[in-house]
Design a protein around this motif. Structure first.
Motif, short mmCIF file in Angstrom:
data_model
loop_
_atom_site.label_atom_id
_atom_site.label_comp_id
_atom_site.label_asym_id
_atom_site.label_seq_id
_atom_site.Cartn_x
_atom_site.Cartn_y
_atom_site.Cartn_z
N VAL A 76 12.60 59.42 32.34
CA VAL A 76 11.76 59.93 31.25
C VAL A 76 10.50 59.08 31.10
CG1 VAL A 76 11.62 60.25 28.74
CG2 VAL A 76 13.65 61.01 29.99
N LYS A 77 10.65 57.76 31.25
CA LYS A 77 9.51 56.86 31.06
C LYS A 77 8.35 57.17 31.99
CE LYS A 77 12.01 53.11 31.46
NZ LYS A 77 12.45 51.69 31.51
N VAL A 78 8.67 57.57 33.23
CA VAL A 78 7.60 57.83 34.20
C VAL A 78 7.16 59.29 34.21
CG1 VAL A 78 8.29 55.88 35.63
CG2 VAL A 78 9.20 58.16 36.13
N LEU A 79 8.02 60.19 33.74
CA LEU A 79 7.65 61.61 33.73
C LEU A 79 6.84 62.00 32.51
CD1 LEU A 79 11.00 63.23 34.93
CD2 LEU A 79 8.81 63.34 36.14
N ALA A 80 7.16 61.41 31.36
CA ALA A 80 6.55 61.86 30.10
C ALA A 80 5.03 61.78 30.06
CB ALA A 80 7.15 61.06 28.93
N PRO A 81 4.37 60.80 30.72
CA PRO A 81 2.91 60.80 30.68
C PRO A 81 2.26 61.99 31.37
CG PRO A 81 3.75 58.62 31.26
CD PRO A 81 4.90 59.57 31.34
N HIS A 82 3.00 62.70 32.24
CA HIS A 82 2.42 63.78 33.03
C HIS A 82 3.08 65.13 32.81
CE1 HIS A 82 0.60 60.42 35.14
NE2 HIS A 82 1.80 59.94 35.38
N HIS A 83 4.26 65.15 32.18
CA HIS A 83 5.04 66.37 32.07
C HIS A 83 5.67 66.50 30.69
CE1 HIS A 83 5.00 67.11 36.47
NE2 HIS A 83 5.11 65.79 36.57
N THR A 84 5.91 67.73 30.29
CA THR A 84 6.79 67.99 29.16
C THR A 84 8.22 67.95 29.70
OG1 THR A 84 5.17 69.39 28.04
CG2 THR A 84 7.47 69.64 27.39
N VAL A 85 8.97 66.96 29.27
CA VAL A 85 10.32 66.73 29.79
C VAL A 85 11.33 67.33 28.82
CG1 VAL A 85 11.96 65.01 30.60
CG2 VAL A 85 9.50 64.59 30.83
N ILE A 86 12.17 68.21 29.34
CA ILE A 86 13.22 68.83 28.53
C ILE A 86 14.56 68.28 28.98
CG2 ILE A 86 14.33 70.99 27.83
CD1 ILE A 86 10.97 71.29 29.41
N LEU A 87 15.27 67.65 28.06
CA LEU A 87 16.59 67.12 28.35
C LEU A 87 17.62 67.87 27.53
CD1 LEU A 87 14.65 64.24 27.64
CD2 LEU A 87 16.39 63.48 29.25
N LEU A 88 18.79 68.07 28.08
CA LEU A 88 19.87 68.65 27.30
C LEU A 88 21.18 68.03 27.71
CD1 LEU A 88 21.12 72.03 28.64
CD2 LEU A 88 19.15 70.95 29.71
N ASP A 89 22.12 68.01 26.77
CA ASP A 89 23.50 67.69 27.07
C ASP A 89 24.19 69.00 27.41
OD1 ASP A 89 22.89 65.10 26.36
OD2 ASP A 89 24.03 65.10 24.49
N SER A 90 24.70 69.12 28.63
CA SER A 90 25.37 70.36 29.03
C SER A 90 26.54 70.67 28.10
CB SER A 90 25.88 70.24 30.47
OG SER A 90 24.82 70.15 31.38
N ARG A 91 26.90 71.94 28.02
CA ARG A 91 27.98 72.34 27.11
C ARG A 91 29.22 71.46 27.32
NH1 ARG A 91 30.07 77.60 26.69
NH2 ARG A 91 27.92 78.35 26.66
N GLY A 92 29.78 71.01 26.20
CA GLY A 92 30.96 70.15 26.24
C GLY A 92 30.68 68.70 26.55
N HIS A 93 29.46 68.37 26.95
CA HIS A 93 29.08 67.01 27.31
C HIS A 93 28.27 66.38 26.18
CE1 HIS A 93 29.86 68.90 31.19
NE2 HIS A 93 29.83 67.72 31.80
N GLY A 94 28.32 65.05 26.11
CA GLY A 94 27.47 64.34 25.17
C GLY A 94 27.62 64.86 23.75
N ARG A 95 26.48 65.25 23.17
CA ARG A 95 26.44 65.69 21.78
C ARG A 95 26.65 67.20 21.62
NH1 ARG A 95 22.94 62.44 23.82
NH2 ARG A 95 22.41 60.42 22.90
N SER A 96 26.70 67.91 22.74
CA SER A 96 26.81 69.37 22.70
C SER A 96 28.26 69.82 22.48
CB SER A 96 26.29 69.99 24.01
OG SER A 96 24.90 69.83 24.12
N GLY A 97 28.38 70.99 21.85
CA GLY A 97 29.69 71.58 21.67
C GLY A 97 30.01 72.52 22.81
N ARG A 98 31.13 73.21 22.67
CA ARG A 98 31.50 74.23 23.64
C ARG A 98 32.39 75.24 22.94
NH1 ARG A 98 36.75 73.56 26.80
NH2 ARG A 98 35.82 75.35 27.83
#
Length: 279
Positions: A76-98
């Motif tokens: 993210v640190k190197v992409l954000a200056p040049h791109h709109t970076v979209i991150l997600l937690d896949s379903r059931g992973h991290g903060r996401s539900g399922r």
């Protein structure tokens, strides 16, 4: 005695040097510290956690199985200056539900498309790791109009591309344990990790199962990438993907494994940025 002590110290030093091989390490999860917009969206029957960072042409970062979007902190640190970076937690992973739907790569790829719809993004490049790389290829096969370039790190297109017994590899076993601890901290169902692993393992047992013809449908630019010491993916399979997907490139990162984006972030990022470009 001095000679014995010297020999013992030499053996210890050699053991430490061997243990310090970069590809055998599991660096700390590098959290996303760049300022971002975050939230939850109702997608295909569940709530997905997402973040948007930076500005420029859109790039979606898709993490590996059992993980979460924090793992992309170094990218993210190197992409954000040049791109709109979209991150997600896949379903059931991290903060996401399922919901009750069985895990499947098609379903999770459709989640990505639905998220892009909600964010009003017509087309995006994809950087994926492991399961996330498989999702990138799934998108290229089934939703080619929604993706640009696909940077696929440590992907497989059939189950026999995976090294048997990978879960017993010390580095990979440490990752599974860490992922479980992170799940307990982040998940809306923190006591369900074992159940989560069992359910997603059913997907891994039979998916993906793409044919040569499926891979040859891919028309978008693809770079197949892996570490030279990947614990999970057979080198021959990585080379097969690059040889079968039309026009695909191949990059092998030295002295790195399935976790090269954390072990060797400078090397990984240089290849990634060169492939994506600064638009």
């Amino acid at each position: 005695m001095n000679r014995l002590l010297a020999a013992a110290l030499l053996c210890t030093a050699l053991s430490m040097a061997q243990a310090a091989e970069r590809w055998e390490t599991l660096p700390a999860t590098p959290p996303v510290t760049t300022t971002s917009k975050s939230g939850y969206l109702d997608v295909n029957g569940t709530k997905l956690f997402y973040r948007v960072v930076g500005q420029g042409s859109p790039v979606v970062l898709l993490h590996g199985g059992l993980a979460n979007s924090d793992y992309w902190g170094n990218q993210v640190k190197v992409l954000a200056p040049h791109h709109t970076v979209i991150l997600l937690d896949s379903r059931g992973h991290g903060r996401s539900g399922r919901d009750a739907q069985a895990y499947g790569y098609d379903l999770m790829a459709d989640d990505v498309v639905a998220l892009l719809d909600r964010l009003k993004i017509k087309k995006a490049d994809v950087v994926g790791w492991s399961d996330g790389a498989i999702l990138g290829l799934d998108l290229a096969i089934r939703h080619p109009e929604r993706v640009g370039k696909i940077f696929a790190f440590a992907a497989n297109s059939t189950t026999d591309g995976v090294i048997a017994g990978v879960e017993k590899n010390p580095t990979f076993a440490a990752y599974i344990d860490r992922a479980g601890q992170e799940y307990k901290k982040l998940s809306p169902t923190p006591d369900k990790y074992d159940e989560f692993v069992e359910q997603i393992s059913h997907m891994w047992a039979s998916q993906p199962s793409w044919s040569d013809a499926d891979l040859k449908k891919i028309k978008t630019p693809v770079l197949i990438v892996d570490g030279d010491h990947d614990e999970a993916i057979k080198r021959a399979h990585t080379e097969y993907l690059a040889a079968t997907i039309p026009g695909a490139g191949l990059a092998i990162l030295p002295n790195a494994s399935h976790f090269a984006f954390m072990q060797a972030p400078d090397d990984f990022n240089a290849i990634m940025l060169n492939f994506l470009g600064q638009k």
